[in-house]
Design an enzyme around this catalytic site. Structure first.
Site, mmCIF file in Angstrom:
data_model
loop_
_atom_site.group_PDB
_atom_site.id
_atom_site.type_symbol
_atom_site.label_atom_id
_atom_site.label_comp_id
_atom_site.label_asym_id
_atom_site.label_seq_id
_atom_site.Cartn_x
_atom_site.Cartn_y
_atom_site.Cartn_z
ATOM 1 N N HIS A 111 9.584 -7.540 -4.167
ATOM 2 C CA HIS A 111 9.553 -8.113 -2.879
ATOM 3 C C HIS A 111 8.488 -9.549 -2.812
ATOM 4 C CE1 HIS A 111 10.105 -6.895 1.654
ATOM 5 N NE2 HIS A 111 10.633 -8.158 1.300
ATOM 6 N N ASP A 134 10.483 -2.295 5.880
ATOM 7 C CA ASP A 134 9.694 -2.001 4.925
ATOM 8 C C ASP A 134 8.820 -0.689 4.982
ATOM 9 O OD1 ASP A 134 8.212 -2.032 2.219
ATOM 10 O OD2 ASP A 134 8.336 -4.259 2.283
ATOM 11 N N HIS A 136 6.187 -0.712 3.252
ATOM 12 C CA HIS A 136 4.708 -1.060 3.249
ATOM 13 C C HIS A 136 4.652 -2.633 4.020
ATOM 14 C CE1 HIS A 136 6.474 1.053 -0.427
ATOM 15 N NE2 HIS A 136 5.293 1.354 -0.485
ATOM 16 N N ASP A 138 3.099 -5.171 2.718
ATOM 17 C CA ASP A 138 3.191 -6.288 1.919
ATOM 18 C C ASP A 138 2.209 -7.537 2.336
ATOM 19 O OD1 ASP A 138 4.778 -4.680 0.398
ATOM 20 O OD2 ASP A 138 6.572 -5.856 0.866
ATOM 21 N N HIS A 151 3.966 -8.194 -5.203
ATOM 22 C CA HIS A 151 4.952 -7.711 -4.201
ATOM 23 C C HIS A 151 4.402 -7.073 -3.048
ATOM 24 C CE1 HIS A 151 6.109 -3.271 -5.398
ATOM 25 N NE2 HIS A 151 4.604 -3.714 -5.517
ATOM 26 N N ASP A 238 13.365 -4.351 2.647
ATOM 27 C CA ASP A 238 12.842 -3.768 1.316
ATOM 28 C C ASP A 238 13.688 -2.178 1.265
ATOM 29 O OD1 ASP A 238 11.558 -2.135 -0.507
ATOM 30 O OD2 ASP A 238 9.775 -3.265 -0.280
ATOM 31 N N ASP A 240 13.127 0.383 0.170
ATOM 32 C CA ASP A 240 12.327 1.461 0.166
ATOM 33 C C ASP A 240 11.827 1.932 1.557
ATOM 34 O OD1 ASP A 240 9.755 0.001 0.919
ATOM 35 O OD2 ASP A 240 9.181 -0.240 -0.927
ATOM 36 N N GLU A 283 14.106 -4.875 -4.036
ATOM 37 C CA GLU A 283 13.397 -3.832 -4.644
ATOM 38 C C GLU A 283 14.476 -2.554 -4.878
ATOM 39 O OE1 GLU A 283 10.247 -3.457 -5.404
ATOM 40 O OE2 GLU A 283 9.438 -5.106 -4.292
HETATM 41 N N1 LIG Z 1 7.219 -4.479 -2.026
HETATM 42 C C1 LIG Z 1 6.639 -3.471 -2.124
HETATM 43 N N2 LIG Z 1 7.531 -2.301 -2.288
HETATM 44 N N3 LIG Z 1 5.351 -3.209 -2.257
HETATM 45 C C2 LIG Z 1 4.435 -1.992 -2.351
HETATM 46 C C3 LIG Z 1 2.979 -2.330 -2.128
HETATM 47 C C4 LIG Z 1 2.351 -1.151 -2.486
HETATM 48 C C5 LIG Z 1 0.776 -1.482 -2.172
HETATM 49 N N4 LIG Z 1 0.554 -1.655 -0.788
HETATM 50 C C6 LIG Z 1 0.321 -2.466 -2.894
HETATM 51 O O1 LIG Z 1 -0.237 -3.465 -2.523
HETATM 52 O O2 LIG Z 1 0.493 -2.531 -4.286
HETATM 53 MN MN LIG Z 2 8.264 -4.778 0.104
HETATM 54 MN MN LIG Z 3 8.279 -1.563 0.236
#
Ligand SMILES: NC(=[NH2+])NCCC[C@H](N)C(=O)O
Ligand SMILES: [Mn+2]
Ligand SMILES: [Mn+2]
Length: 314
Positions: A111, A134, A136, A138, A151, A238, A240, A283
């Site tokens: 991402h 998402d 998250h 990000d 990411h 994303d 996820d 992802e």
């Molecule tokens: N694009 C994603 N899947 N991001 C996950 C980020 C997880 C966590 N917040 C980090 O900064 O590492």
């Molecule tokens: Mn993401």
């Molecule tokens: Mn994510």
């Protein structure tokens, strides 16, 4: 072709597939194979079947960029130069397609690539809003990141938060905090929570999805970023965001996610606005999980893309 007319695209309605086999924004190998699997699963034919003209001239080659290794520099961020250069080139490709009146569909890859895709969209459509689906946020900065994985940071770069990084000098902080909205969040770092609050960024976590239902959440999200339903939309999805039982093959799965239908509903509702100008699907990592889980994740990725581009149930 669905009966909804896209207000921004000239005829013939054309998609440009931007395949981005890139994994440098996170440590797990295999996410670079995501776009290859999505295309091999038949995504391009599927989009033609629902009425699009589709341009695809092979996956993006990042060879020269890969050839220049990141020198050890004093930062916690992992591969900052590599990620920055790849995203810069993605920004110019996505921006070029958008300027030609095509709808770029970027297949990740991790991402961090959204630094490029959203920059490309905003270069052509400066008043576009971003809908970020998402688990998250990000939105870490180099001060708040616990992992150093870029990411987990693209949104902060797009907003111009955190300290200046010379490697990322090309990124114009053109995204305004009121022009992005999240749906699906459930794994937010403490620093990210603070950033979201301080910048008054609107986010619908899984709590709101449970409380109001996905139909109402999408409506509220659009009311926030696109109150008159007249601004172009960049949808960054994303995989996820989906529950791991629906999309297991991804690098940072978090339980308690969107159901199959909730994920598709979001895409269908964005299509119905007639305002979509760019789409990311990120992802998908085909080297994580067993073959059947991989097949399922790739298939769900293709069907999310089809839904955002007008496949209807009836
Ligand atoms: N694009 C994603 N899947 N991001 C996950 C980020 C997880 C966590 N917040 C980090 O900064 O590492
Ligand atoms: Mn993401
Ligand atoms: Mn994510």
């Amino acid at each position: 072709m669905s009966s909804i007319v896209n207000k921004f695209l000239p005829n013939p309605k054309t998609i440009a597939i931007v395949g981005c086999p890139f994994s440098g924004g996170q440590p797990k190998l295999g996410v670079d194979k995501g776009p290859i699997h999505l295309v091999e699963a038949g995504l391009i034919d599927q989009l033609e079947e629902i009425g699009w003209k589709v341009h695809f001239d092979g996956h993006h080659q990042f060879e020269e960029i890969h050839a220049a290794p990141d020198p050890p520099i004093k930062t916690l961020l992992k591969n900052p130069r590599l990620v920055s250069r790849v995203c810069e080139s993605v920004a110019s490709v996505v921006g070029g397609h958008a300027k030609n009146g095509q709808l770029p569909v970027t297949l990740g890859g991790d991402h961090s690539l959204a630094m490029g895709t959203v920059s490309g969209t905003l270069a052509s459509y400066p008043d576009a809003c971003v809908i970020w689906i998402d688990a998250h946020a990000d939105i870490n900065t180099s001060k708040t990141t616990e992992s150093g994985n870029i990411h987990g940071m693209p949104v902060s770069f797009l907003l111009g938060l955190g300290e200046n990084h010379p490697e990322f000098a090309w990124i114009r902080p053109v995204l305004k905090p009121e022009r992005i909205v999240y749906i699906g969040l459930r794994d937010i770092d403490a620093g990210e929570r603070r950033i979201l609050r301080e910048n008054k960024i609107k986010a619908f976590s899984m709590h709101e999805v449970d409380k109001y239902g996905i139909g109402k959440v999408v409506e509220m999200a659009l009311d926030h970023v696109n109150p008159n339903r007249d601004l172009p939309i960049h949808l960054s999805f994303d995989v996820d965001a989906l529950d791991p039982s629906v999309a297991p093959s991804t690098g940072t799965p978090v339980r308690g996610g969107l159901t199959f239908r909730e994920g598709h509903y979001i895409c269908e509702a964005i299509h119905e606005t007639g305002l979509l100008v760019a789409l990311d699907l990120m992802e998908v990592n085909p080297s994580l999980a067993d073959p059947e889980s991989v097949r399922q994740t790739v298939a769900v990725g293709c069907s999310l893309v089809r839904s955002a581009l007008g496949e209807t149930l009836l």
